[in-house]
Design an enzyme around this catalytic site. Structure first.
Site: not given
Length: 249
Positions: A88, A153-156
């Site tokens: 998480n 962030y979205g790519a990660a």
């Protein structure tokens, strides 16, 4: 099959929740602790971890999961067997710094999100996967952003989904599942660092079919299901928990 049969009968398990000091991680730790399992929570700040310990009885250990040395030191302090690993730890690191002034700054900011959200999960899982036995589960917290953008962030988070496919293939022969839970907008967390204005919050809620923000407990329930005996043939999947805000095609 012995371990799986024991789990099905309700034997207490050992659960590690990274980033377990606040928000979603705290709700996950609370859920497993309430079911009588042995819970270990980690995070970078001792204060929130101590609060979780006082609330749930979970064991707390400070760790930056993007640091290989820190993960190695953590592994040395954990039990020899883990049943559930919940990756998480993470968050959008763009909220923590100023806009990049040059290409070097852009690269550093991009890598920060990769480290926090993808590398951290890969390091932790690699360090601990030998401790997971038959009937075990690895569950990553992804994001609706993996399918909607949100820069690095979205790519990660999209990378986390892709990497999990390889992980599921590697762990499956050992009777271990690996899945991603992808939340949408969840209230009652520090994710937006107090940068979410009222109009944006209203639009995020309006995008859902349920007409409300998600709650940390919604995510905790999904994680608990994927770790349960009822989900032993579910692996390599993404479970979207976003109130209908995003339905993958």
């Amino acid at each position: 099959m012995v371990e799986a049969q024991h789990m099905a009968r309700g034997t207490a398990r050992t659960v590690l929740v990274t980033g377990g000091g606040t928000g979603i991680g705290r709700a996950i730790a609370r859920h497993f602790a309430a079911e009588g399992h042995t819970v270990v929570v980690t995070g970078r700040r001792s204060g929130p971890l101590q609060a979780v310990t006082e609330e749930t009885g979970a064991r707390a250990l400070v760790c930056d999961h993007s640091d290989p040395g820190a993960v190695e030191r953590l592994a040395a302090r954990l039990p020899e067997r883990l049943d559930v690993l919940v990756n998480n730890a993470g968050g959008n690191t763009d909220f923590d710094g100023a806009d990049a002034a040059d290409l070097a700054g852009y690269a550093a900011a991009f890598r920060a999100n990769l480290d926090a959200n993808l590398v951290s999960a890969a390091l932790t899982t690699t360090a601990l996967e030998d401790r997971l036995g038959e009937g075990g589960s690895v569950i990553h917290i992804g994001s609706i952003a993996a399918g909607q953008g949100a820069g690095s962030y979205g790519a990660a988070k999209a990378g986390l989904t892709a990497w999990n496919l390889s992980l599921a293939g590697a762990l499956g022969p050992r009777g271990i599942t690996a899945n991603v839970v992808a939340p949408g907008y969840v209230g009652d967390t520090g994710f937006f660092r107090d940068r979410l204005d009222a109009d944006r919050r209203t639009s995020l809620i309006a995008a859902t079919a349920m007409g409300r923000a998600g709650a940390p407990e919604d995510i905790a329930g999904a994680v608990a299901f994927l770790a349960s005996p009822s989900a032993r043939h579910i692996t390599g999947q993404v479970l979207h928990v976003n109130g209908g805000a995003h339905t993958p095609g």
